[in-house]
Design a protein around this motif. Structure first.
Motif, PDB file in Angstrom:
ATOM      1  N   SER A 158      47.666 -54.819  38.525  1.00  0.00           N
ATOM      2  CA  SER A 158      48.737 -53.834  38.751  1.00  0.00           C
ATOM      3  C   SER A 158      48.196 -52.588  39.445  1.00  0.00           C
ATOM      4  N   VAL A 159      47.010 -52.144  39.039  1.00  0.00           N
ATOM      5  CA  VAL A 159      46.385 -50.983  39.681  1.00  0.00           C
ATOM      6  C   VAL A 159      46.063 -51.303  41.135  1.00  0.00           C
ATOM      7  N   SER A 160      45.478 -52.483  41.366  1.00  0.00           N
ATOM      8  CA  SER A 160      45.141 -52.898  42.733  1.00  0.00           C
ATOM      9  C   SER A 160      46.383 -52.949  43.607  1.00  0.00           C
ATOM     10  N   ARG A 161      47.440 -53.525  43.070  1.00  0.00           N
ATOM     11  CA  ARG A 161      48.690 -53.650  43.828  1.00  0.00           C
ATOM     12  C   ARG A 161      49.308 -52.285  44.109  1.00  0.00           C
ATOM     13  N   ALA A 162      49.235 -51.378  43.137  1.00  0.00           N
ATOM     14  CA  ALA A 162      49.799 -50.038  43.321  1.00  0.00           C
ATOM     15  C   ALA A 162      49.060 -49.280  44.422  1.00  0.00           C
ATOM     16  N   ILE A 163      47.730 -49.390  44.448  1.00  0.00           N
ATOM     17  CA  ILE A 163      46.942 -48.765  45.513  1.00  0.00           C
ATOM     18  C   ILE A 163      47.329 -49.382  46.859  1.00  0.00           C
ATOM     19  N   PHE A 164      47.410 -50.695  46.871  1.00  0.00           N
ATOM     20  CA  PHE A 164      47.758 -51.443  48.080  1.00  0.00           C
ATOM     21  C   PHE A 164      49.109 -50.972  48.636  1.00  0.00           C
ATOM     22  N   ASP A 165      50.096 -50.867  47.739  1.00  0.00           N
ATOM     23  CA  ASP A 165      51.458 -50.529  48.160  1.00  0.00           C
ATOM     24  C   ASP A 165      51.588 -49.095  48.666  1.00  0.00           C
ATOM     25  N   GLN A 166      50.739 -48.196  48.151  1.00  0.00           N
ATOM     26  CA  GLN A 166      50.865 -46.778  48.536  1.00  0.00           C
ATOM     27  C   GLN A 166      50.112 -46.411  49.816  1.00  0.00           C
ATOM     28  N   LEU A 167      49.198 -47.295  50.238  1.00  0.00           N
ATOM     29  CA  LEU A 167      48.416 -46.963  51.438  1.00  0.00           C
ATOM     30  C   LEU A 167      49.120 -47.462  52.701  1.00  0.00           C
ATOM     31  N   HIS A 168      50.311 -46.922  52.932  1.00  0.00           N
ATOM     32  CA  HIS A 168      51.085 -47.302  54.110  1.00  0.00           C
ATOM     33  C   HIS A 168      50.374 -46.861  55.386  1.00  0.00           C
ATOM     34  N   GLY A 169      50.487 -47.651  56.423  1.00  0.00           N
ATOM     35  CA  GLY A 169      49.932 -47.275  57.700  1.00  0.00           C
ATOM     36  C   GLY A 169      48.483 -47.664  57.901  1.00  0.00           C
ATOM     37  N   HIS A 170      47.890 -48.300  56.887  1.00  0.00           N
ATOM     38  CA  HIS A 170      46.510 -48.752  57.005  1.00  0.00           C
ATOM     39  C   HIS A 170      46.459 -50.265  56.807  1.00  0.00           C
ATOM     40  N   SER A 171      45.445 -50.903  57.394  1.00  0.00           N
ATOM     41  CA  SER A 171      45.309 -52.345  57.197  1.00  0.00           C
ATOM     42  C   SER A 171      44.495 -52.590  55.929  1.00  0.00           C
ATOM     43  N   LEU A 172      45.056 -53.381  55.031  1.00  0.00           N
ATOM     44  CA  LEU A 172      44.435 -53.623  53.738  1.00  0.00           C
ATOM     45  C   LEU A 172      44.374 -55.112  53.429  1.00  0.00           C
ATOM     46  N   MET A 173      43.491 -55.469  52.506  1.00  0.00           N
ATOM     47  CA  MET A 173      43.435 -56.831  52.007  1.00  0.00           C
ATOM     48  C   MET A 173      42.963 -56.805  50.556  1.00  0.00           C
ATOM     49  N   MET A 174      43.389 -57.828  49.815  1.00  0.00           N
ATOM     50  CA  MET A 174      42.939 -58.009  48.434  1.00  0.00           C
ATOM     51  C   MET A 174      42.017 -59.203  48.400  1.00  0.00           C
ATOM     52  N   LEU A 175      40.890 -59.052  47.726  1.00  0.00           N
ATOM     53  CA  LEU A 175      39.940 -60.151  47.567  1.00  0.00           C
ATOM     54  C   LEU A 175      39.786 -60.391  46.064  1.00  0.00           C
ATOM     55  N   GLN A 176      40.289 -61.542  45.604  1.00  0.00           N
ATOM     56  CA  GLN A 176      40.260 -61.858  44.178  1.00  0.00           C
ATOM     57  C   GLN A 176      38.946 -62.550  43.825  1.00  0.00           C
ATOM     58  N   GLU A 177      38.265 -62.022  42.823  1.00  0.00           N
ATOM     59  CA  GLU A 177      37.012 -62.643  42.372  1.00  0.00           C
ATOM     60  C   GLU A 177      37.245 -64.081  41.900  1.00  0.00           C
ATOM     61  N   ASP A 178      38.435 -64.352  41.376  1.00  0.00           N
ATOM     62  CA  ASP A 178      38.767 -65.701  40.894  1.00  0.00           C
ATOM     63  C   ASP A 178      38.651 -66.764  41.987  1.00  0.00           C
ATOM     64  N   SER A 179      38.753 -66.345  43.240  1.00  0.00           N
ATOM     65  CA  SER A 179      38.630 -67.306  44.341  1.00  0.00           C
ATOM     66  C   SER A 179      37.207 -67.848  44.457  1.00  0.00           C
ATOM     67  N   TYR A 180      36.269 -67.170  43.812  1.00  0.00           N
ATOM     68  CA  TYR A 180      34.860 -67.502  43.989  1.00  0.00           C
ATOM     69  C   TYR A 180      34.242 -68.213  42.783  1.00  0.00           C
ATOM     70  N   TYR A 181      35.085 -68.909  41.999  1.00  0.00           N
ATOM     71  CA  TYR A 181      34.518 -69.783  40.979  1.00  0.00           C
ATOM     72  C   TYR A 181      33.700 -70.863  41.678  1.00  0.00           C
ATOM     73  N   LYS A 182      32.600 -71.255  41.073  1.00  0.00           N
ATOM     74  CA  LYS A 182      31.701 -72.219  41.695  1.00  0.00           C
ATOM     75  C   LYS A 182      32.350 -73.588  41.867  1.00  0.00           C
ATOM     76  N   SER A 183      31.966 -74.275  42.936  1.00  0.00           N
ATOM     77  CA  SER A 183      32.376 -75.667  43.127  1.00  0.00           C
ATOM     78  C   SER A 183      31.693 -76.523  42.068  1.00  0.00           C
ATOM     79  N   GLN A 184      32.462 -77.476  41.506  1.00  0.00           N
ATOM     80  CA  GLN A 184      31.908 -78.350  40.467  1.00  0.00           C
ATOM     81  C   GLN A 184      32.114 -79.817  40.828  1.00  0.00           C
ATOM     82  N   ASP A 185      32.091 -80.099  42.117  1.00  0.00           N
ATOM     83  CA  ASP A 185      32.326 -81.467  42.581  1.00  0.00           C
ATOM     84  C   ASP A 185      31.341 -82.469  41.984  1.00  0.00           C
TER      85      ASP A 185
END
Length: 215
Positions: free
Chosen positions: A25-52
């Protein structure tokens, strides 16, 4: 002229806190208020290790709240690429298969990068890349209530399974690995996204850094 010379260095904001703390919620609030700038969110959850290479039954036993569950080296490598204005390919984790999927998300660099996750401040190499480090601090009882509501409503979990997981891994991992990173935070935000004063101050600070970088 190289890409790195055409653009000021991107700003990296690290946002951490326990599960259910309100860090998203904090990340999203910062994201939403920074109008006029290019932003991105990088979720740590995307970087769980491969377990193939791990049998499915063993994958289901992985402690996803432990630092060893994350491919932090890859996260750091891709953040360094973004700082050089290089496009990255973010992994996509398949929670049903308990391993990384074959898909990736192509992400172009942005002025402001918000890195959000339970262990975002755990690794010194990661912290050193950040311009602002935020710890969202919320009482244990509020976090477990939020987690119960989320997992039952959004993930089809039973009340007992949520409680069992919380007591077995979520709570002990929080006190062992997540809460100690509070000492590294530049700003501690109580009660997450409800703290509008803290969010306004953060947004003002980010805008100030952007102005200085562009000067």
């Amino acid at each position: 002229m190289s890409e790195s010379k055409k653009h000021p260095r991107p700003i990296i904001i690290g946002v951490t806190g326990g599960s259910g703390s309100g860090k998203t919620s904090v990340s999203r609030a910062i994201f939403d208020q920074l109008h006029g700038h290019s932003l991105m969110m990088l979720q740590e959850d995307s970087y769980y290790k491969s377990q193939d290479d791990v049998p499915f039954e063993e994958r289901t036993k992985v402690n996803y709240d432990h630092p060893n569950a994350f491919d932090t080296d890859l996260l750091i490598e891709q953040l360094e690429d973004l700082l050089k204005w290089k496009t990255i390919e973010i992994p996509v984790y398949d929670y049903a298969a308990h391993t990384r999927s074959k898909e990736v998300v192509v992400q172009e660099p942005r002025e402001v990068i918000i890195v959000e996750g339970i262990l975002a401040l755990n690794d010194a190499r990661l912290r050193d890349l950040m311009d602002i480090k935020i710890f969202v601090d919320t009482d244990d009882d509020i976090r477990i209530i939020r987690r119960i509501q989320r997992d039952i409503e959004e993930r089809g979990r039973t009340l007992q399974s949520v409680i069992d997981q919380y007591l077995k891994t979520v709570k002990p991992m929080y006190h062992q690995f997540i809460e100690p990173t509070k000492r590294y935070a530049d700003i501690i935000v109580p009660e997450g996204g409800e703290n509008q004063v803290a969010i306004d101050l953060l947004v003002t600070k980010v805008r100030d850094i952007i102005r200085k970088n562009e000067a």
